[in-house]
Design a protein around this motif. Structure first.
Motif, PDB file in Angstrom:
ATOM      1  N   THR A  48      -0.862   9.386 -13.358  1.00  0.00           N
ATOM      2  CA  THR A  48      -0.500  10.501 -13.668  1.00  0.00           C
ATOM      3  C   THR A  48       0.456  10.805 -15.081  1.00  0.00           C
ATOM      4  O   THR A  48       1.020  11.604 -15.183  1.00  0.00           O
ATOM      5  N   GLY A  49       0.777   9.422 -15.406  1.00  0.00           N
ATOM      6  CA  GLY A  49       1.520   9.237 -16.698  1.00  0.00           C
ATOM      7  C   GLY A  49       2.909   9.024 -16.430  1.00  0.00           C
ATOM      8  O   GLY A  49       3.825   9.009 -17.204  1.00  0.00           O
ATOM      9  N   PHE A  50       3.312   8.837 -15.131  1.00  0.00           N
ATOM     10  CA  PHE A  50       4.557   8.257 -14.695  1.00  0.00           C
ATOM     11  C   PHE A  50       4.776   7.033 -14.517  1.00  0.00           C
ATOM     12  O   PHE A  50       5.966   6.385 -14.227  1.00  0.00           O
ATOM     13  N   HIS A  51       3.743   6.210 -14.570  1.00  0.00           N
ATOM     14  CA  HIS A  51       3.884   4.790 -14.462  1.00  0.00           C
ATOM     15  C   HIS A  51       4.832   4.000 -15.393  1.00  0.00           C
ATOM     16  O   HIS A  51       5.301   3.080 -14.986  1.00  0.00           O
ATOM     17  N   ASN A  52       4.805   4.353 -16.559  1.00  0.00           N
ATOM     18  CA  ASN A  52       5.589   3.667 -17.493  1.00  0.00           C
ATOM     19  C   ASN A  52       7.100   3.793 -17.388  1.00  0.00           C
ATOM     20  O   ASN A  52       8.201   3.344 -17.874  1.00  0.00           O
ATOM     21  N   TYR A  53       7.420   4.579 -16.191  1.00  0.00           N
ATOM     22  CA  TYR A  53       8.765   4.652 -15.710  1.00  0.00           C
ATOM     23  C   TYR A  53       9.268   3.963 -14.719  1.00  0.00           C
ATOM     24  O   TYR A  53      10.524   3.765 -14.441  1.00  0.00           O
ATOM     25  N   TYR A  54       8.145   3.232 -14.248  1.00  0.00           N
ATOM     26  CA  TYR A  54       8.253   2.223 -12.879  1.00  0.00           C
ATOM     27  C   TYR A  54       7.816   0.927 -13.046  1.00  0.00           C
ATOM     28  O   TYR A  54       7.003   0.641 -13.853  1.00  0.00           O
ATOM     29  N   HIS A  55       8.722  -0.032 -12.529  1.00  0.00           N
ATOM     30  CA  HIS A  55       8.446  -1.477 -12.569  1.00  0.00           C
ATOM     31  C   HIS A  55       7.599  -1.610 -11.090  1.00  0.00           C
ATOM     32  O   HIS A  55       7.944  -1.213  -9.997  1.00  0.00           O
ATOM     33  N   LEU A  56       6.444  -2.104 -11.345  1.00  0.00           N
ATOM     34  CA  LEU A  56       5.475  -2.598 -10.502  1.00  0.00           C
ATOM     35  C   LEU A  56       5.697  -3.516  -9.736  1.00  0.00           C
ATOM     36  O   LEU A  56       5.518  -4.838 -10.248  1.00  0.00           O
ATOM     37  N   ILE A  57       6.273  -3.872  -8.389  1.00  0.00           N
ATOM     38  CA  ILE A  57       6.270  -5.306  -7.552  1.00  0.00           C
ATOM     39  C   ILE A  57       5.102  -5.201  -6.579  1.00  0.00           C
ATOM     40  O   ILE A  57       5.217  -4.358  -5.695  1.00  0.00           O
ATOM     41  N   ILE A  58       4.125  -6.193  -6.612  1.00  0.00           N
ATOM     42  CA  ILE A  58       3.122  -6.134  -5.569  1.00  0.00           C
ATOM     43  C   ILE A  58       3.779  -7.558  -4.741  1.00  0.00           C
ATOM     44  O   ILE A  58       3.777  -8.607  -4.999  1.00  0.00           O
ATOM     45  N   ASP A  59       3.869  -7.118  -3.349  1.00  0.00           N
ATOM     46  CA  ASP A  59       4.080  -8.076  -2.483  1.00  0.00           C
ATOM     47  C   ASP A  59       2.921  -8.787  -1.863  1.00  0.00           C
ATOM     48  O   ASP A  59       2.085  -7.892  -1.082  1.00  0.00           O
ATOM     49  N   GLU A  60       2.870  -9.864  -1.971  1.00  0.00           N
ATOM     50  CA  GLU A  60       1.448 -10.570  -1.650  1.00  0.00           C
ATOM     51  C   GLU A  60       0.243 -10.091  -2.585  1.00  0.00           C
ATOM     52  O   GLU A  60       0.260  -9.162  -3.311  1.00  0.00           O
ATOM     53  N   ALA A  61      -0.754 -11.022  -2.578  1.00  0.00           N
ATOM     54  CA  ALA A  61      -1.856 -10.698  -3.453  1.00  0.00           C
ATOM     55  C   ALA A  61      -2.662  -9.608  -2.875  1.00  0.00           C
ATOM     56  O   ALA A  61      -2.964  -9.442  -1.682  1.00  0.00           O
ATOM     57  N   ILE A  62      -3.168  -8.725  -3.653  1.00  0.00           N
ATOM     58  CA  ILE A  62      -4.259  -7.905  -3.058  1.00  0.00           C
ATOM     59  C   ILE A  62      -5.830  -8.405  -2.921  1.00  0.00           C
ATOM     60  O   ILE A  62      -6.065  -9.146  -4.231  1.00  0.00           O
ATOM     61  N   GLU A  63      -6.329  -8.251  -1.723  1.00  0.00           N
ATOM     62  CA  GLU A  63      -7.451  -9.167  -1.548  1.00  0.00           C
ATOM     63  C   GLU A  63      -8.641  -8.042  -1.527  1.00  0.00           C
ATOM     64  O   GLU A  63      -9.813  -8.741  -1.727  1.00  0.00           O
ATOM     65  N   ASP A  64      -8.279  -6.867  -1.734  1.00  0.00           N
ATOM     66  CA  ASP A  64      -9.623  -5.981  -1.739  1.00  0.00           C
ATOM     67  C   ASP A  64      -9.867  -5.711  -3.004  1.00  0.00           C
ATOM     68  O   ASP A  64      -9.776  -4.614  -3.728  1.00  0.00           O
ATOM     69  N   ILE A  65     -10.310  -6.922  -3.761  1.00  0.00           N
ATOM     70  CA  ILE A  65     -10.871  -6.776  -5.184  1.00  0.00           C
ATOM     71  C   ILE A  65     -12.211  -6.621  -5.199  1.00  0.00           C
ATOM     72  O   ILE A  65     -12.513  -5.841  -6.109  1.00  0.00           O
TER      73      ILE A  65
END
Length: 240
Positions: A48-65
C-alpha cells in the motif's frame, strides 16, 4: 537515562475484526512502530506504499514458497470451471504455444479482470489460485482441460519475489538458512544476501516427542476433540 520501547501490536486471525491484511494496513497507515504478524499474513499482504517506512524482520524461513493445486472437473465444479475459463489466460509470450498438448512445460499465467461474485470469492481454492502475491503456472494439457471443462487441471504457484520489494530493510533470522526453500528461492531470483551472524551448531540433550501415527497433523479441530492431549503432553515433558 530512561528508554521507551514501542508498543508491540500482535495481529492474527484471533484478535482482529476485519481481515488480518486490512488490520495490518491500518496499523501501518497509522504509523505504529512495531507490528508482529504471522507468515501467512505476510504472504497475503498487499503493498500500500507504507513498506518503505518499515524494517521487515522475518523470524525463521518462509516455507510456503511453492503451492500445488488441482481441480477435478469430473465432479460438480461447473461454477469454478466457467469462471476460470473466462478469467485465466496465458501471457502474451506463451499464448501461441497452447495449441498442442504434448508439451509438459509449465507456463506462467495471467489473470484478466476482477470478480465481485461473493460465492466464487469465498472459495478457498479460488483465492489461492488467483492470489496476486503468487505467480501461477499451468501446463498445456491443463489449459486445454480448463477450456473444455473436462478432466483435471493442475496449477503451480510460486511466491512472488516482489513481496520483498520496497521495505526499508529485510532481515531474516533463521539458523542454517541455506538449507531452506526460502534461501533457494532467493538464489533463483539472484537476490544478494549478507550474513550478519554466522550459524553455530550447538549440542544439547534434546527430547523429541511425536505421535506414533506418521500421518498425524495437529489442528484446531483436534485441540477441541482431544482436550486432554495438551495436558498429557505437558505432564510428560515436565517429568524431565
Amino acid at each position: 537515562m530512561l528508554f521507551r520501547s514501542p508498543d508491540c501490536i500482535i495481529v492474527n486471525s484471533e484478535v482482529v475484526t476485519d481481515t488480518t491484511t486490512q488490520e495490518i494496513n491500518k496499523l501501518m497507515e497509522d504509523g505504529k512502530e512495531l507490528i508482529v504478524i504471522t507468515h501467512q499474513a505476510f504472504i497475503r499482504l498487499n503493498n500500500t506504499g507504507f513498506h518503505n517506512y518499515y524494517h521487515l524482520i522475518i523470524d525463521e524461513a518462509i516455507e510456503d514458497i511453492v503451492r500445488y493445486k488441482y481441480v477435478n472437473f469430473s465432479g460438480d465444479d461447473t461454477l469454478a470451471s466457467i469462471h476460470w475459463q473466462k478469467r485465466f489466460y496465458p501471457t502474451k509470450l506463451t499464448k501461441e504455444y497452447f495449441d498442442t498438448t504434448t508439451d509438459n512445460s509449465w507456463y506462467e499465467m495471467s489473470l484478466v479482470g476482477n470478480n465481485d461474485d461473493n460465492i466464487i470469492i469465498e472459495s478457498q481454492t479460488y483465492r489461492e489460485i488467483v492470489d496476486p502475491n503468487h505467480i501461477h503456472y499451468m501446463r498445456k494439457i491443463d489449459y486445454k482441460n480448463m477450456m473444455e471443462r473436462t478432466g483435471i487441471i493442475h496449477f503451480m504457484s510460486q511466491l512472488d519475489i516482489k513481496l520483498l520489494d520496497n521495505w526499508k530493510s529485510v532481515h531474516i533470522a533463521c539458523a542454517a538458512f541455506e538449507k531452506t526453500k526460502m534461501y533457494h528461492w532467493l538464489i533463483s531470483h539472484n537476490i544478494s544476501m549478507k550474513v550478519t551472524t554466522e550459524f553455530k551448531a550447538k549440542e544439547g540433550n534434546i527430547h523429541v516427542y511425536t505421535s506414533n501415527d506418521p500421518k498425524f497433523k495437529w489442528s484446531k479441530s483436534k485441540l477441541g476433540k482431544y482436550e486432554n492431549l495438551m495436558t498429557d503432553f505437558h505432564k510428560q515433558v515436565n517429568n524431565f
